[in-house]
Enzyme design. Structure first.
Site, PDB file in Angstrom:
ATOM      1  N   SER A  64       7.010   0.954   0.546  1.00 58.97           N
ATOM      2  CA  SER A  64       6.608   1.309  -0.716  1.00 58.97           C
ATOM      3  C   SER A  64       5.309   2.163  -0.793  1.00 58.97           C
ATOM      4  O   SER A  64       4.761   2.604  -1.916  1.00 58.97           O
ATOM      5  CB  SER A  64       6.433   0.142  -1.517  1.00 58.97           C
ATOM      6  N   SER A  91       6.342  -1.085   4.658  1.00 58.56           N
ATOM      7  CA  SER A  91       5.844  -0.293   3.559  1.00 58.56           C
ATOM      8  C   SER A  91       4.591   0.935   4.066  1.00 58.56           C
ATOM      9  O   SER A  91       4.414   1.812   3.297  1.00 58.56           O
ATOM     10  CB  SER A  91       5.426  -0.937   2.592  1.00 58.56           C
ATOM     11  N   LYS A 108      -3.697   3.009  -2.174  1.00 53.73           N
ATOM     12  CA  LYS A 108      -2.895   2.564  -3.067  1.00 53.73           C
ATOM     13  C   LYS A 108      -3.017   1.846  -4.151  1.00 53.73           C
ATOM     14  O   LYS A 108      -3.968   1.225  -4.097  1.00 53.73           O
ATOM     15  CB  LYS A 108      -1.813   1.657  -1.846  1.00 53.73           C
TER      16      LYS A 108
END
Lengths: 485, 95
Positions: free
Chosen positions: A153, A177, A78
Site C-alpha cells: 500500500s 506494504s 505516507k
C-alpha cells in the site's frame, strides 16, 4: 550537478560541508515534484510552504553546528501518519479534509531531527491494497512503466523515491506494504520488528501487524532514517523498550561466518523464473562475500495468507468502527436518524476494498464464527512464528524473493481480491511473526522492470539485516539503476 | 464454505454499510472465494496450540496514572462535522 540524483548519505555530507544549502536542496525537490508528480501521482499533498520553512530552520541549525544526520534532508511521508494541521487522508474520501490536531511520533521525531517534510504520499485506502489502485485520490503509476502499478500500500512512497522526488520516504507495512512496493520500484524498503517504531498517530489498519519503516535508495540511507524514528514511546503500549543501536556504525561489507537460510517454500512453481534466477545470482554474491547458504524449511508458509486474511480484516473492522461521522471525517448530508447517519456516512466514505475487508472482518468475528476463524488463525499464527524461530536456530538471516512477480499492469487484479492478495505471499509471514524484513533490488526482468529480494532477521536484529543489505549493495549496482522519466 | 446473499446483507447491517441490490452478488462471490481460501487452515490440527494475539512476548506495560493532556476541546471540535456550544452534534436519538 542535479541535487535530486544524490543519496541521503551524500546529501548529508554536502549539507554539512556547505556545498549545498537545505533551501537549495528542498527547492530542487519541490521543482521536480511539480514536474513529475502530475505523471505518477505519488503525492496527495505537497507542503511547499512548510518544507521551505523547515529548510530555513535546517540551514540555521547547520550554521550553528546543531544539525543531526537528518537535518535538511527532504522526505516524503505516507499519508497515514498524522501531521498536525497538515491534511492527512489515509487515501480515503472519509478523511479527505482531516487536519489532525496532533502529530504522530514518527513525524515528530523527523521534524525534531530537522528533516524537511515535502508532503504526504499516496497510498491504498487505509493501507488496504497491493497495487495503490484503491486510493480515493487515484492510482499511483510506476516510474519504470507508467502503465504499471507501483505496488502497495505504500505505493506513493515507493514511486516518489524511484522517481527521485525525495531522498527518503516513510511507509507502513501490515502485510508487505513497504517491501512489496520497494521490490516493484527498485528501491530499498525496511519493515522493522513490530514495536521498534511507535504506532502513535499512525492511522490503524491491523494493530497487531502494523509497523512503520523507512524507504530509501540504499540500506545505508535507510539506516540513517531508522536511527531517527526508532525507539520507545510511552504513547504506544506495544512499543519496545530496548535501546536503539547505532545502525550506521554497524554497517559492514564483511559477511564471513554469516549463515543465510534459503527456505524451500519461497520458491514455488508460481514464482516468475526470472525472479528465481535473480535470487540464485544474489545467493552467489552472498557466497562470494563469505556467507554460507543453508537450505531451510518453513513448513507453514502457505498458510500465512489465509491466516492474515482472517486476522487483518478482523482487526480492521474493529479499528474502522470509529469512522461514524460523529467526531471527525466525512458525514453524509441530512441524516434522518443516527443509524442512517452511520450507515450512509460509512457507505459514502469508504471504497470497495475497505468495505470488503470490513465485511469479512465483521463476519469472522460475528457470533458463532469467532472460534472457527479468528481463534483458529491466532493458533496458526503461532505455528508460522515458530517456523521462523526454529529456522533461526540454524541461520542468521533468511533470503527470499520479495514478490512472486514484477510490477503488473494497472487494472489486472483489481477485480479479483484473491489474486491481489496472493501478491503478498512472501511478505505476510514476516508481519505475522513480528520480524524485521528488508527488500532490496537484485535484478531486472526481460522488460527492464525491477526485481527485489527479501532478507529476514530475528526479532530486533535490524543492525545485521541492514549490514547484509549494505554488503550486497556494495558488491552490486542494482540499487543505482534509475527509471527514465 | 460459500456464503449466502442473506448473510452478506445481515453482515452489512452489523458493519453499518449500505449495499445496493446489484452490489450483493459480486460481494457474495468475492467473500465466498476469500472464505474458501481461509478455510485451508482447517487441514491443520491446532488443538494444543496456544493462540498468538501479539507479535512479541511482552508483558502489558504499566505507567503512572498522570494527567498528560490538558484541555484540547477546541482543537478536537475543529474537525467535527457538526458541533454546537462545545459539543459534537448528532441527529436526535430520542423522540
Amino acid at each position: 550537478m542535479d541535487p535530486t540524483q544524490i543519496t541521503l548519505v551524500q546529501a548529508h555530507a554536502m549539507l554539512r560541508s556547505r556545498q549545498i544549502s537545505a533551501r537549495e536542496l528542498t527547492t530542487a525537490f519541490l521543482e521536480r515534484i511539480a514536474r513529475i508528480n502530475p505523471i505518477i501521482n505519488a503525492f496527495i499533498t505537497v507542503d511547499g510552504e512548510g518544507a521551505m520553512a523547515a529548510a530555513r530552520m535546517a540551514d540555521e541549525r547547520l550554521a550553528q553546528g546543531t544539525a543531526t544526520p537528518m537535518t535538511g534532508i527532504p522526505v516524503g511521508v505516507k499519508d497515514l501518519f498524522c501531521t498536525q494541521h497538515l491534511t492527512t487522508t489515509c487515501g480515503s474520501k472519509m478523511l479527505a479534509r482531516f487536519r489532525p490536531p496532533y502529530e504522530s511520533t514518527v513525524t515528530r521525531k523527523l521534524k525534531e531531527a530537522g528533516a524537511v517534510i515535502l508532503g504526504k504520499t499516496n497510498m491504498d485506502e487505509f493501507a488496504m491494497g497491493s497495487s495503490n489502485e484503491t486510493s480515493w485520490f487515484g492510482p499511483v503509476r510506476n516510474p519504470w512503466d507508467i502503465r504499471r502499478i507501483p505496488g502497495g500500500s505504500s505505493g506513493g512512497s515507493a514511486a516518489a523515491l524511484a522517481a527521485r522526488l525525495a531522498l527518503a520516504t516513510i511507509g507502513s507495512d501490515t502485510g508487505g506494504s513497504i517491501r512489496q512496493p520497494a521490490a516493484l520500484t527498485g528501491t530499498t524498503g525496511l519493515k522493522p520488528t513490530y514495536g521498534r517504531i511507535s504506532r502513535f498517530g499512525m492511522i490503524a489498519f491491523a494493530s497487531s501487524l502494523d509497523q512503520a519503516g523507512p524507504m530509501a535508495w540504499s540500506a545505508a540511507d535507510a539506516a540513517m532514517v531508522l536511527q531517527v524514528i526508532a525507539g520507545h514511546d510511552a504513547m504506544d503500549s506495544t512499543s519496545i523498550r530496548d535501546d536503539v543501536p547505532d545502525y550506521s556504525a554497524h554497517l559492514s561489507t564483511r559477511m564471513e561466518g554469516l549463515r543465510i537460510g534459503i527456505p524451500a517454500e519461497y520458491h514455488p512453481e508460481s514464482l516468475n523464473p526470472e525472479i528465481g534466477q535473480a535470487l540464485d545470482e544474489a545467493g552467489r554474491v552472498f557466497g562470494a562475500l563469505g556467507a554460507t547458504l543453508v537450505p531451510v524449511s518453513l513448513p507453514h508458509t502457505r498458510h500465512a495468507i489465509p491466516t492474515y486474511y482472517i486476522i487483518a480484516p478482523a482487526e480492521a473492522s474493529s479499528n474502522l468502527a470509529r469512522f461514524d461521522g460523529v467526531r471527525f471525517g466525512h458525514r453524509c448530508q441530512d441524516p434522518v436518524d443516527l443509524k442512517d447517519m452511520y450507515t450512509r456516512t460509512r457507505s459514502e466514505g469508504f471504497g470497495a476494498e475497505v468495505k470488503r475487508r470490513i465485511m469479512l472482518g465483521t463476519y469472522v468475528l460475528s457470533s458463532g464464527y469467532y472460534d472457527a476463524y479468528y481463534r483458529k488463525a491466532q493458533k496458526v499464527r503461532r505455528l508460522i512464528a515458530d517456523d521462523f524461530h526454529q529456522a533461526f536456530q540454524k541461520v542468521d538471516l533468511l533470503l527470499t524473493p520479495t514478490t512472486p512477480g514484477t510490477a503488473f499492469p494497472l487494472g489486472e487484479k483489481i477485480d479479483d481480491p484473491v489474486a491481489m492478495y496472493l501478491s503478498d505471499l512472501f511478505t505476510i509471514n514476516v508481519n505475522l511473526a513480528g520480524l524485521p524484513g528488508i527488500s532490496i533490488p537484485c535484478g531486472s526482468d526481460s522488460q527492464g522492470l525491477p526485481i527485489g529480494m527479501q532478507l529476514i532477521a530475528p526479532i530486533l536484529k535490524e543492525a545485521p539485516l541492514l549490514s547484509a543489505a549494505h554488503a550486497f549493495q556494495t558488491a552490486t549496482s542494482w540499487h543505482q539503476r534509475k527509471p527514465e522519466l | 464454505m460459500s456464503i449466502q446473499a442473506e448473510t452478506v446483507k445481515q453482515v452489512a447491517v452489523l458493519a453499518r454499510l449500505q449495499l445496493d441490490d446489484q452490489a450483493v452478488p459480486p460481494l457474495v462471490e468475492q467473500l465466498s472465494n476469500i472464505l474458501k481460501l481461509v478455510e485451508q487452515l482447517n487441514e491443520l490440527d491446532t488443538r494444543d496450540v496456544v493462540p498468538m494475539s501479539h507479535a512479541l512476548d511482552m508483558p502489558i506495560p504499566e505507567r503512572p496514572d498522570e494527567v498528560v493532556n490538558t484541555n484540547c476541546k477546541d482543537a478536537l471540535l475543529a474537525n467535527a462535522p457538526d458541533s454546537v456550544q462545545g459539543y459534537f452534534q448528532v441527529p436526535k436519538i430520542i423522540e
